[in-house]
Design a protein around this motif. Structure first.
Motif, short mmCIF file in Angstrom:
data_model
loop_
_atom_site.label_atom_id
_atom_site.label_comp_id
_atom_site.label_asym_id
_atom_site.label_seq_id
_atom_site.Cartn_x
_atom_site.Cartn_y
_atom_site.Cartn_z
N VAL A 173 56.33 -9.63 63.13
CA VAL A 173 55.15 -9.77 62.26
C VAL A 173 55.48 -9.38 60.83
O VAL A 173 55.06 -10.05 59.89
N TRP A 174 56.23 -8.29 60.64
CA TRP A 174 56.56 -7.85 59.28
C TRP A 174 57.94 -7.22 59.24
O TRP A 174 58.43 -6.68 60.22
N HIS A 193 46.78 -7.89 55.48
CA HIS A 193 46.26 -8.69 56.61
C HIS A 193 46.00 -10.14 56.20
O HIS A 193 46.27 -11.06 56.97
N ASN A 247 55.73 -15.42 53.71
CA ASN A 247 54.91 -14.57 52.84
C ASN A 247 55.73 -13.43 52.26
O ASN A 247 56.63 -12.88 52.92
N TYR A 290 50.42 -17.74 58.37
CA TYR A 290 50.65 -18.34 59.68
C TYR A 290 49.87 -19.64 59.89
O TYR A 290 50.17 -20.40 60.81
N GLY A 331 56.08 -12.90 59.75
CA GLY A 331 54.79 -13.07 59.09
C GLY A 331 54.77 -12.60 57.65
O GLY A 331 54.13 -13.21 56.80
N LEU A 332 55.48 -11.51 57.34
CA LEU A 332 55.45 -10.95 55.99
C LEU A 332 56.75 -10.21 55.71
O LEU A 332 57.18 -9.37 56.49
N ILE A 377 49.36 -12.13 55.92
CA ILE A 377 49.95 -12.46 57.22
C ILE A 377 49.21 -13.61 57.89
O ILE A 377 49.80 -14.61 58.31
#
Length: 493
Positions: A180-181, A91, A270, A98, A239-240, A94
């Motif tokens: 996001v991932w 968490h 990331n 951002y 994000g990741l 991420i």
């Protein structure tokens, strides 16, 4: 997850709902505000925990069905302290990443536009930063094979939406699909090109895009694909990026892939790298350098020591018994399970499952020490050399198996009769005082030898010195090293 919607390719996503965070810097960025809220420890444990279906009445069901019911234990997930660490690391990566990638920030938009133009004109330089100060970082998750690294990551990721669709943000039109991932596996042939192709294929599969056809079909070189990967990652709000099985990366291709990882971090993406201890030598040095620049996490997940954590996990497993007779948990079972599994969670569950199935099949309908020993001998036959190496605590033997190399120096405390002792934390006395010595005098009396415990290697060396034995003789007699004469004889054949 609320507000599920479906993309044109049939993949499920959620509609963005923006939350207000106590941190002011989070509340100006739609990519962050669309994420789930941060949770305290108790709520995190509740989110991670998975309990299999179980009813006491099921012990009376026909044996043919109960044998399959025992397999439900493979679904069990009991959160341990290391799992909370992984949750927080994922968490944090991420959200922190951002921060510098606010789509409404003019500097970030300028960076994306300039990078895009350079890629089109083929004038893009990988080391160029365009005055973009990234907040991206890299986390590492290194641990024994079978200890549950991939399962842990998957449990954490299952609580984070993968695809979020944005339409409007603070009364401003904002049409964006946010990935996001993304989780990839390191290629076994250490090919950077294979990793790049996997990246494009996975994104196309999730979002219904045609990046693979657009870039790969032109037979582009890796050098041309790298900036495109960075640009695509920014365009979809990635994000990741998680790379699993990094121990697959061999030395032949490690430098090129490592440079790729560093490039992604520098460009604002990331990373989270997962692997067995075999990956530590490949990435340890470079990743420490990266962490010094970006301040990231490193989580080491060895086998559990014989102590409270091991007991807690075994007790949480023990209550799921489908044999007709329930056998209470006791210390004898506890020591036996540690002896046979060496604190590797995957083996703990398998041994408990196989033992129950054996008890049901042979009609005994209850667990026993003899049964568990017999099942371990049968089912873990191929694993015995590795388990014996772990039991010995001998670095020379453990080094033969790179996936069980313990990163930490501490080992389980074993008594002379091979009984495992629970390790108690060292408690400092409240009246301890720190003395400041201004001048060190040479001792006028003979210094006494420090007394070591019998399970301490220094104790063995000390005792050997009393018997006029060399350190080599002591280590050889106690099976810590192999006889060098054997190697000499083999070399002369």
């Amino acid at each position: 997850m609320s507000n599920p919607i479906f993309l044109p390719n049939g993949m499920e996503a959620i509609k963005a709902e923006y939350k207000e965070f106590p941190l002011e810097e989070f509340n100006q960025n739609p990519l962050i505000q669309a994420l789930p809220p941060l949770l305290d420890k108790a709520a995190t444990i509740k989110k991670l925990m998975v309990k299999p279906i179980y009813k006491k009445e099921e012990r009376n069901v026909d044996s043919a069905y109960r044998i399959y019911m025992v397999n439900r234990l493979f679904q069990l997930f009991t959160p341990l302290p290391v799992h909370i660490e992984v949750w927080n690391m994922i968490h944090s990566l991420i959200m922190q990443g951002y921060l510098a990638r606010n789509p409404f920030d003019k500097d970030y938009k300028q960076y994306i536009n300039e990078s895009g133009k350079e890629i089109i004109n083929r004038s893009y330089e990988i080391n160029s930063r365009h005055n973009f100060r990234t907040t991206a970082g890299c986390g590492t998750f290194i641990g024994y094979s079978g200890i549950g690294k991939t399962t842990t990551i998957n449990r954490v990721l299952s609580n984070i939406p993968q695809v979020i669709v944005h339409n409007q943000y603070k009364n401003i039109h904002y049409n964006q699909i946010q990935l996001v991932w993304l989780k990839l596996e390191a290629p076994s042939n250490s090919s950077l090109k294979a990793l790049c192709l996997q990246f494009f294929m996975k994104i196309d599969e999730l979002l219904g895009t045609n990046n693979y056809k657009k870039y790969v079909s032109r037979n582009m070189s890796v050098d041309h694909m790298l900036p495109l990967i960075g640009q695509v990652a920014h365009n979809i709000g990635l994000g990741l990026l998680i790379i699993d099985e990094t121990q697959n990366i061999k030395k032949r291709g490690a430098d090129q892939i490592m440079n790729f990882f560093v490039y992604l971090i520098n460009s604002g993406i990331n990373l989270c790298l997962i692997g067995t201890p075999g990956a530590y030598d490949l990435f340890g040095k470079e990743l420490r350098m990266t962490r010094r620049l970006t301040g990231n996490a490193e989580i080491i997940y060895n086998n559990m020591k014989y102590g409270d954590e091991f007991t807690f996990l075994l007790e949480s497993i023990w209550k799921y018994q489908w044999t007709r007779k329930f056998v209470p948990f006791n210390e004898e079972f506890e020591k036996l399970f540690y002896e046979e599994t060496q604190g590797i969670s995957d083996l703990m569950i398998k041994l408990f499952v196989y033992s129950q199935q054996q008890a049901i099949e042979n009609g005994k309908e209850e667990l026993s020490v003899e049964l568990i020993k017999r099942v371990a001998k049968q089912k873990f036959r191929l694993l015995q050399p590795m388990l014996n190496a772990i039991r010995s605590g001998n670095p020379h033997k453990i080094a033969k198996y790179e996936d069980i190399r313990r990163i930490e120096l501490e080992q389980p405390v074993v008594s002379k009769n091979n009984e495992y002792k629970k390790q108690e934390p060292i408690k400092k006395k409240s009246n301890d005082k720190v003395k400041i010595v201004e001048k060190v005098e040479k001792p006028t009396t003979k210094v006494k030898h420090k007394q070591y415990k019998e399970d301490d290697l220094r104790y063995l060396l000390q005792e050997g010195e009393k018997q006029d034995k060399t350190p080599y003789q002591v280590l050889l007699e106690d099976d810590y090293i192999e006889d060098a004469a054997k190697w000499i004889e083999v070399g002369t054949l």
